[in-house]
Design a protein around this motif. Structure first.
Motif, short mmCIF file in Angstrom:
data_model
loop_
_atom_site.label_atom_id
_atom_site.label_comp_id
_atom_site.label_asym_id
_atom_site.label_seq_id
_atom_site.Cartn_x
_atom_site.Cartn_y
_atom_site.Cartn_z
N GLN A 38 -31.11 52.92 44.92
CA GLN A 38 -30.86 54.15 45.69
C GLN A 38 -31.73 54.16 46.94
OE1 GLN A 38 -28.97 57.09 44.83
NE2 GLN A 38 -29.64 58.18 46.64
N SER A 39 -33.00 53.83 46.78
CA SER A 39 -33.92 53.81 47.90
C SER A 39 -33.50 52.77 48.94
CB SER A 39 -35.33 53.52 47.39
OG SER A 39 -36.24 53.44 48.46
N CYS A 40 -33.12 51.60 48.48
CA CYS A 40 -32.67 50.54 49.39
C CYS A 40 -31.44 50.99 50.17
CB CYS A 40 -32.37 49.26 48.60
SG CYS A 40 -31.77 47.92 49.64
N CYS A 41 -30.51 51.60 49.47
CA CYS A 41 -29.28 52.07 50.12
C CYS A 41 -29.57 53.14 51.17
CB CYS A 41 -28.30 52.59 49.07
SG CYS A 41 -27.62 51.28 48.04
N GLU A 42 -30.52 54.01 50.87
CA GLU A 42 -30.90 55.03 51.84
C GLU A 42 -31.51 54.38 53.09
OE1 GLU A 42 -33.40 57.70 49.65
OE2 GLU A 42 -31.71 58.57 48.56
N LYS A 43 -32.34 53.35 52.88
CA LYS A 43 -33.00 52.68 54.01
C LYS A 43 -32.01 51.96 54.90
CE LYS A 43 -37.40 52.02 51.70
NZ LYS A 43 -38.27 51.05 50.99
N CYS A 44 -30.93 51.41 54.32
CA CYS A 44 -29.96 50.68 55.13
C CYS A 44 -28.72 51.53 55.44
CB CYS A 44 -29.57 49.37 54.44
SG CYS A 44 -28.46 49.54 53.03
N ASN A 45 -28.84 52.84 55.26
CA ASN A 45 -27.74 53.77 55.52
C ASN A 45 -26.47 53.40 54.76
OD1 ASN A 45 -29.18 55.49 57.33
ND2 ASN A 45 -28.98 53.91 58.89
N TYR A 46 -26.66 52.93 53.52
CA TYR A 46 -25.54 52.57 52.64
C TYR A 46 -24.67 51.47 53.25
CZ TYR A 46 -27.03 56.38 49.70
OH TYR A 46 -27.78 57.18 48.87
N ASN A 47 -25.28 50.63 54.10
CA ASN A 47 -24.57 49.55 54.75
C ASN A 47 -24.64 48.27 53.91
OD1 ASN A 47 -23.09 48.23 56.69
ND2 ASN A 47 -24.84 47.84 58.01
N SER A 48 -24.25 48.38 52.67
CA SER A 48 -24.23 47.25 51.75
C SER A 48 -23.15 47.51 50.71
CB SER A 48 -25.59 47.10 51.05
OG SER A 48 -25.52 46.12 50.03
N THR A 49 -22.40 46.47 50.36
CA THR A 49 -21.35 46.66 49.36
C THR A 49 -21.94 47.06 48.02
OG1 THR A 49 -21.36 44.32 48.84
CG2 THR A 49 -19.75 45.05 50.47
N HIS A 50 -23.21 46.75 47.79
CA HIS A 50 -23.86 47.06 46.52
C HIS A 50 -24.18 48.55 46.39
CE1 HIS A 50 -24.06 42.83 45.70
NE2 HIS A 50 -24.60 42.65 46.87
N CYS A 51 -24.08 49.29 47.46
CA CYS A 51 -24.40 50.72 47.42
C CYS A 51 -23.23 51.55 46.90
CB CYS A 51 -24.82 51.20 48.79
SG CYS A 51 -26.34 50.41 49.36
N ALA A 52 -22.04 51.00 46.85
CA ALA A 52 -20.87 51.76 46.42
C ALA A 52 -21.01 52.24 44.98
CB ALA A 52 -19.61 50.91 46.57
N SER A 53 -21.69 51.46 44.14
CA SER A 53 -21.78 51.81 42.72
C SER A 53 -22.98 52.68 42.39
CB SER A 53 -21.84 50.54 41.88
OG SER A 53 -23.00 49.80 42.21
N VAL A 54 -23.90 52.87 43.31
CA VAL A 54 -25.13 53.58 42.98
C VAL A 54 -24.88 55.04 42.60
CG1 VAL A 54 -25.88 54.34 45.29
CG2 VAL A 54 -27.58 53.82 43.57
N SER A 55 -23.94 55.71 43.24
CA SER A 55 -23.70 57.11 42.89
C SER A 55 -23.16 57.24 41.47
CB SER A 55 -22.76 57.78 43.89
OG SER A 55 -21.50 57.16 43.87
N GLY A 56 -22.29 56.33 41.06
CA GLY A 56 -21.79 56.35 39.70
C GLY A 56 -22.88 56.08 38.68
N LEU A 57 -23.76 55.17 39.00
CA LEU A 57 -24.88 54.87 38.10
C LEU A 57 -25.81 56.06 37.97
CD1 LEU A 57 -25.80 51.24 39.17
CD2 LEU A 57 -25.05 51.94 36.90
#
Length: 66
Positions: A38-57
């Motif tokens: 979650q922290s990583c996704c916030e830092k990269c503005n969710y600019n990673s395909t791996h961030c799509a699943s974080v909200s579900g997790l």
């Protein structure tokens, strides 16, 4: 010259997969690594395909048994 990863949160996503595998796929047991993604996704503005699943997790990991 070092190239910036096209997938900035890949390591965190792999860490979650490893944690889930070790813990019978129970997200509550992997909260720390989920929060790191979650922290990583916030830092990269969710600019990673791996961030799509974080909200579900996060939704799964915060479900509490009554």
């Amino acid at each position: 010259m070092a190239q910036q990863s096209k997938e900035p949160c890949k390591k965190e996503a792999c860490d979650i997969q490893a944690c889930l595998s070790k813990n019978n796929f129970i997200p509550q047991r992997c909260l720390k690594v989920i929060e790191l993604l979650q922290s990583c996704c916030e830092k990269c503005n969710y600019n990673s395909t791996h961030c799509a699943s974080v909200s579900g997790l996060l939704k799964q990991s915060h479900v509490r048994n009554p």
